[in-house]
Design an enzyme around this catalytic site. Structure first.
Site, mmCIF file in Angstrom:
data_model
loop_
_atom_site.group_PDB
_atom_site.id
_atom_site.type_symbol
_atom_site.label_atom_id
_atom_site.label_comp_id
_atom_site.label_asym_id
_atom_site.label_seq_id
_atom_site.Cartn_x
_atom_site.Cartn_y
_atom_site.Cartn_z
ATOM 1 N N HIS A 298 -8.353 1.172 -10.448
ATOM 2 C CA HIS A 298 -7.970 1.423 -9.052
ATOM 3 C C HIS A 298 -6.775 2.372 -8.961
ATOM 4 O O HIS A 298 -5.620 1.951 -9.058
ATOM 5 C CB HIS A 298 -7.635 0.082 -8.375
ATOM 6 C CG HIS A 298 -7.428 0.177 -6.898
ATOM 7 N ND1 HIS A 298 -8.129 -0.577 -5.977
ATOM 8 C CD2 HIS A 298 -6.583 0.929 -6.161
ATOM 9 C CE1 HIS A 298 -7.745 -0.293 -4.762
ATOM 10 N NE2 HIS A 298 -6.779 0.625 -4.847
ATOM 11 N N ASP B 53 -2.700 2.050 -8.363
ATOM 12 C CA ASP B 53 -2.978 2.465 -6.978
ATOM 13 C C ASP B 53 -2.538 3.921 -6.735
ATOM 14 O O ASP B 53 -3.362 4.821 -6.814
ATOM 15 C CB ASP B 53 -2.325 1.502 -5.977
ATOM 16 C CG ASP B 53 -3.080 1.396 -4.655
ATOM 17 O OD1 ASP B 53 -4.142 2.026 -4.530
ATOM 18 O OD2 ASP B 53 -2.616 0.668 -3.744
ATOM 19 N N ASP B 54 -1.272 4.138 -6.415
ATOM 20 C CA ASP B 54 -0.750 5.495 -6.143
ATOM 21 C C ASP B 54 0.581 5.615 -6.879
ATOM 22 O O ASP B 54 1.656 5.449 -6.261
ATOM 23 C CB ASP B 54 -0.556 5.673 -4.631
ATOM 24 C CG ASP B 54 -1.838 5.408 -3.857
ATOM 25 O OD1 ASP B 54 -2.690 6.300 -3.784
ATOM 26 O OD2 ASP B 54 -1.994 4.273 -3.342
ATOM 27 N N HIS C 252 -5.904 6.280 -6.755
ATOM 28 C CA HIS C 252 -6.403 7.322 -5.846
ATOM 29 C C HIS C 252 -5.920 8.644 -6.401
ATOM 30 O O HIS C 252 -4.706 8.873 -6.487
ATOM 31 C CB HIS C 252 -5.850 7.106 -4.439
ATOM 32 C CG HIS C 252 -6.235 5.784 -3.849
ATOM 33 N ND1 HIS C 252 -7.234 5.647 -2.923
ATOM 34 C CD2 HIS C 252 -5.766 4.526 -4.086
ATOM 35 C CE1 HIS C 252 -7.369 4.369 -2.598
ATOM 36 N NE2 HIS C 252 -6.487 3.665 -3.291
ATOM 37 N N GLU D 151 -6.019 -6.501 1.622
ATOM 38 C CA GLU D 151 -4.729 -5.930 1.226
ATOM 39 C C GLU D 151 -3.761 -6.090 2.402
ATOM 40 O O GLU D 151 -2.793 -6.841 2.310
ATOM 41 C CB GLU D 151 -4.878 -4.437 0.847
ATOM 42 C CG GLU D 151 -3.560 -3.769 0.484
ATOM 43 C CD GLU D 151 -3.639 -2.229 0.413
ATOM 44 O OE1 GLU D 151 -4.570 -1.637 0.977
ATOM 45 O OE2 GLU D 151 -2.729 -1.644 -0.190
ATOM 46 N N HIS E 293 -11.722 -1.429 -0.323
ATOM 47 C CA HIS E 293 -10.395 -2.003 -0.080
ATOM 48 C C HIS E 293 -10.547 -3.105 0.975
ATOM 49 O O HIS E 293 -11.051 -2.857 2.069
ATOM 50 C CB HIS E 293 -9.434 -0.956 0.471
ATOM 51 C CG HIS E 293 -8.866 -0.041 -0.557
ATOM 52 N ND1 HIS E 293 -9.629 0.797 -1.308
ATOM 53 C CD2 HIS E 293 -7.573 0.153 -0.964
ATOM 54 C CE1 HIS E 293 -8.849 1.479 -2.130
ATOM 55 N NE2 HIS E 293 -7.592 1.109 -1.945
#
Ligand code: ADE
Ligand code: ZN
Length: 332
Positions: A14, A275-276, A16, A197, A194
């Site tokens: 996961h 994630d990011d 992006h 969250e 998603h």
């Protein structure tokens, strides 16, 4: 301890891709493309400026706006996988957003061929295997999601292994995306979404009731719903957990209140993800290290997490069995 954690072979499910671009790389790419990035994008210390979930999504869009070509995609992919390889990640799936590319005038083909070059170069240089999950953006609505999934199925590529969706969990309902996901499923793509969250357990229920998903992005808000947690175990639905992202976005106030230990204790399949990374000041390695430290996970547990992640990956059976074996062989 840090050294031992480093040695564990890791799997990322996961991230992006546009959210992996570091501030320095965004500035370098913007410069060569003669793009001026929003001046509110950076803090005085050079890191990205955002304060809550909506402003994070805006900052994410602003970072993506530096891109102009397949070569830009090749570079960000290579840099991301290089960083993963430094953390001893052996396999990484990354979400890509054709909507963000289109916004910059980049075609689907150019985006995919650029990312493919980045993946191939990273595998040649670091041995890491990268694969792609095409995502639509929830707040752009099901019609746009339909365009994205159609483009994906009409232009198959061996590195595109799945379909997913990010964006604002409060926008639209998952039921409205059921037809979009059906197209991906019918064409043989594995799916994730998603959910749970920003929103509560009802969002995870909707995901499993309306969409053909074998994984959920985050899903951490399943925590106060015993019935839902049992269902996740029963249906073997994997949760892509991103503790650092959750804390940065104030989904939980601190490590002590993060539900990962209870979710693991329940027997739900999980992975640890970034994630990011630059937005949340993290990497996959950092997530493994912080989780080991705060949740008391020993090296064997971390290895089990990598095995769960690889098992839940959308890799083809040859890669999956080869990497499962490689992780299994790891001795602490
Ligand atoms: N897009 C990028 N990061 C995201 C996140 N954490 N949640 C939803 N959409 C995203
Ligand atoms: Zn995400």
């Amino acid at each position: 301890m840090q050294d031992q954690v480093y040695r564990v072979p890791k799997v990322e499910l996961h991230s992006h891709l546009e959210g992996t671009i570091k501030p320095s790389l965004a500035q370098a790419i913007a410069k060569r493309n003669a793009v001026s990035l929003d001046k509110n994008l950076f803090l005085a210390n050079g890191s990205y400026a955002w304060s809550d979930f909506p402003s994070f999504l805006t900052a994410y869009d602003n970072v993506s706006s530096c891109l102009r070509s397949g070569k830009d995609y090749a570079d960000i992919t290579y840099e991301y996988l290089k960083d993963c390889a430094k953390d001893n990640v052996v396999y990484a799936e990354t979400f890509i957003s054709p909507d963000h590319a289109a916004e910059c005038g980049i075609s689907y083909d150019d985006m995919i061929s650029g990312i493919t070059n980045g993946i191939n170069d990273a595998e040649r240089d670091f041995g890491i295997i990268g694969r792609i999950i095409v995502t639509c953006v929830r707040h752009l609505g099901p019609k746009q999601g339909f365009n994205v999934v159609q483009t994906m199925v009409q232009n198959p590529h061996p590195y595109v292994v799945g379909f997913g969706m990010g964006g604002d969990e409060n926008a639209y309902t998952l039921e409205e995306f059921a037809e979009v996901y059906k197209i991906a499923e019918k064409a043989g793509y594995s799916c994730t979404v998603h959910a749970g969250e920003i929103c509560g357990p009802e969002s995870v229920w909707d995901a499993i009731n309306y969409l053909p998903v074998s994984r959920i992005g985050h899903g951490v808000n399943c925590i106060n719903d015993e019935k839902l947690m049992n269902k996740l175990v029963e249906q073997n639905i994997h949760l892509e957990i991103c503790p650092g992202s959750n804390l940065s976005l104030s989904i939980f106030s601190d490590w002590d209140t993060h539900p990962l230990p209870s979710i693991m204790e329940k027997g739900i399949s999980i992975s640890l993800n970034s994630d990011d990374p630059p937005f949340f000041n993290t990497t996959v390695g950092q997530e493994y290290y912080d989780s080991a430290k705060h949740f008391n996970l020993d090296i064997e547990k971390l290895k089990q997490i990598s095995l769960m992640a690889m098992e839940a990956s959308f890799a083809d059976s040859e890669i999956k069995s080869r990497l499962l074996e490689e992780i299994q062989k790891f001795k602490s």
